[in-house]
Scaffold this motif. Sequence first.
Motif, short mmCIF file in Angstrom:
data_model
loop_
_atom_site.label_atom_id
_atom_site.label_comp_id
_atom_site.label_asym_id
_atom_site.label_seq_id
_atom_site.Cartn_x
_atom_site.Cartn_y
_atom_site.Cartn_z
N ILE A 1 0.81 -0.81 -0.30
CA ILE A 1 0.28 0.02 -0.11
C ILE A 1 1.12 1.45 0.31
O ILE A 1 0.73 2.00 -1.01
CB ILE A 1 -0.63 0.15 1.31
N PHE A 2 1.84 1.09 0.93
CA PHE A 2 2.58 2.40 1.19
C PHE A 2 4.04 2.39 0.51
O PHE A 2 4.96 3.44 0.57
CB PHE A 2 2.58 3.44 2.27
N LYS A 3 4.30 1.39 -0.89
CA LYS A 3 5.16 1.30 -1.16
C LYS A 3 7.04 1.38 -0.86
O LYS A 3 7.17 2.47 -1.34
CB LYS A 3 5.53 2.49 -2.81
N ARG A 4 7.36 1.22 0.87
CA ARG A 4 7.86 1.40 1.53
C ARG A 4 7.88 -0.09 2.79
O ARG A 4 7.33 0.22 2.45
CB ARG A 4 8.56 2.70 1.87
N ASP A 5 9.12 0.06 3.18
CA ASP A 5 8.75 -1.22 4.32
C ASP A 5 8.12 0.10 5.47
O ASP A 5 8.79 1.20 5.26
CB ASP A 5 9.96 -1.35 4.60
N VAL A 6 7.39 -0.59 6.03
CA VAL A 6 6.75 0.09 6.88
C VAL A 6 6.76 -0.50 8.80
O VAL A 6 7.21 -1.57 8.63
CB VAL A 6 5.26 0.21 7.28
N THR A 7 7.63 0.13 9.46
CA THR A 7 7.26 -0.49 10.72
C THR A 7 6.58 -1.02 12.00
O THR A 7 5.94 0.51 11.67
CB THR A 7 8.50 -0.13 11.60
N VAL A 8 6.13 -1.69 11.96
CA VAL A 8 4.88 -1.91 13.01
C VAL A 8 5.42 -2.31 14.51
O VAL A 8 6.13 -2.89 14.99
CB VAL A 8 3.84 -2.78 12.41
N ARG A 9 4.13 -2.21 15.46
CA ARG A 9 4.14 -2.56 16.30
C ARG A 9 2.50 -2.43 16.65
O ARG A 9 1.77 -2.52 16.26
CB ARG A 9 4.71 -1.77 17.62
N LEU A 10 2.87 -4.01 17.08
CA LEU A 10 1.67 -4.28 18.85
C LEU A 10 0.89 -4.18 19.64
O LEU A 10 1.71 -3.61 20.66
CB LEU A 10 1.26 -5.56 18.53
N ARG A 11 0.17 -3.32 19.93
CA ARG A 11 -0.21 -3.52 21.31
C ARG A 11 -1.96 -4.25 21.95
O ARG A 11 -2.82 -4.40 20.80
CB ARG A 11 -1.27 -2.19 21.67
N PRO A 12 -1.93 -4.25 23.14
CA PRO A 12 -2.98 -4.92 23.69
C PRO A 12 -3.97 -4.78 22.62
O PRO A 12 -4.39 -3.98 22.57
CB PRO A 12 -3.21 -5.36 24.87
#
Length: 340
Positions: free
Chosen positions: A237-248
């Motif tokens: 979607i964003f045409k680049r690597d994205v950093t993700v995080r998970l929250r409860p």
Amino acid sequence: MMEGQLQQLAASTLARIGEAATPEQLESVRVEVLGRKGTLAQISKDMGKIAAEERARVGKLLNAAKNELEGALDRRQSEFEQAALQARLDKEWIDVTLPAPGVRPGSLHPLTQIQQELEDLFISMGVAVLYGPEVETEYNNFDALNIPPDHPARDMQDTFWLSDGHCLRTHTSPVQVRGMARFGPPLLMIAPGRVFRNEEVDPSHEHTFYQLEGMMVDRNVSIANMLYFMKTLLRHIFKRDVTVRLRPGYFPFVEPGFELDIQCLICGGPGCPVCKQSGWVELLPCGLVHPNVLRMGGIDPDEWSGFAFGLGLTRLVMMRYAIDDIRHLQGGDLRFLRQF
Ligand code: FA5
């Protein structure tokens, strides 16, 4: 005496018909001579006064004169109509060799564009694309997703109920239920579509919006599988690597449940107005499918496990194009839509 009068009338009327210059003039001759109170009607009334043996002969003459005049009037009238048609044909014509006025081609709505893009991506990964109905059963929208009638989670989504007990689906998750029932495990599916909530509308909330559901059920499915799936989707979607995080995050149909955030694409982390200075933007809820949901879908949770997520497509479009008010998307304003 009456015979003479008739002959004279016929001759003078024929002359007037020939001389009439406009349809209006012609019409006034018709009314004057052939009308209900016209000259011929008057003569016909006077017939009562003549001798009975004369009456038949004069009556015949009267009818003949009437027919002749009517015929002449009709012919003259169609001459006028012909002339009018010819005048229009002469005046109104189209030069087919002129260049056509610019035709503005339509375009797909940005929501449709993003939906189709994601469908193509997932089809290329071997994922099934399923569509469910917008009018759903209470069972599919809630019960089968581990939300029984008295569950407080029903209040998380304000629902439009129909008088027959159905509802407008509040999320795309009921398509998971349909997918499990129809195909069983292993299952790898997405379900894009329109959903409805009885919500107060504001810049980030619509009563009608789009989601894209994803679900995988297989042996030993883990959060790592889910993260891989998400990152692939977001990179596309964003045409680049994205950093993700998970929250409860809490949803009755997943355990554990998460909110997945992406690092803000505007500031890249330090904080800005878009991410409200936090460096992170909340993007989509997800989690491992609750054993109750698998069980209700006819799948043995001891043998199979799965993940699911519910992406807000409308919000995604907003982020991709930096749209600051969700109401633009379905407002129907062409000045807005022509930008895409
Ligand atoms: C759900 O609808 C869950 N069914 C998602 C899910 C699926 C969770 C599978 C876990 C597993 P939620 O109510 O948070 O969750 O809505 C999901 C997304 O829809 C939100 O993150 C948001 O992007 C979008 N959304 C919710 N309400 C609105 C609204 N009123 N207008 C526009 N987008 C909305």
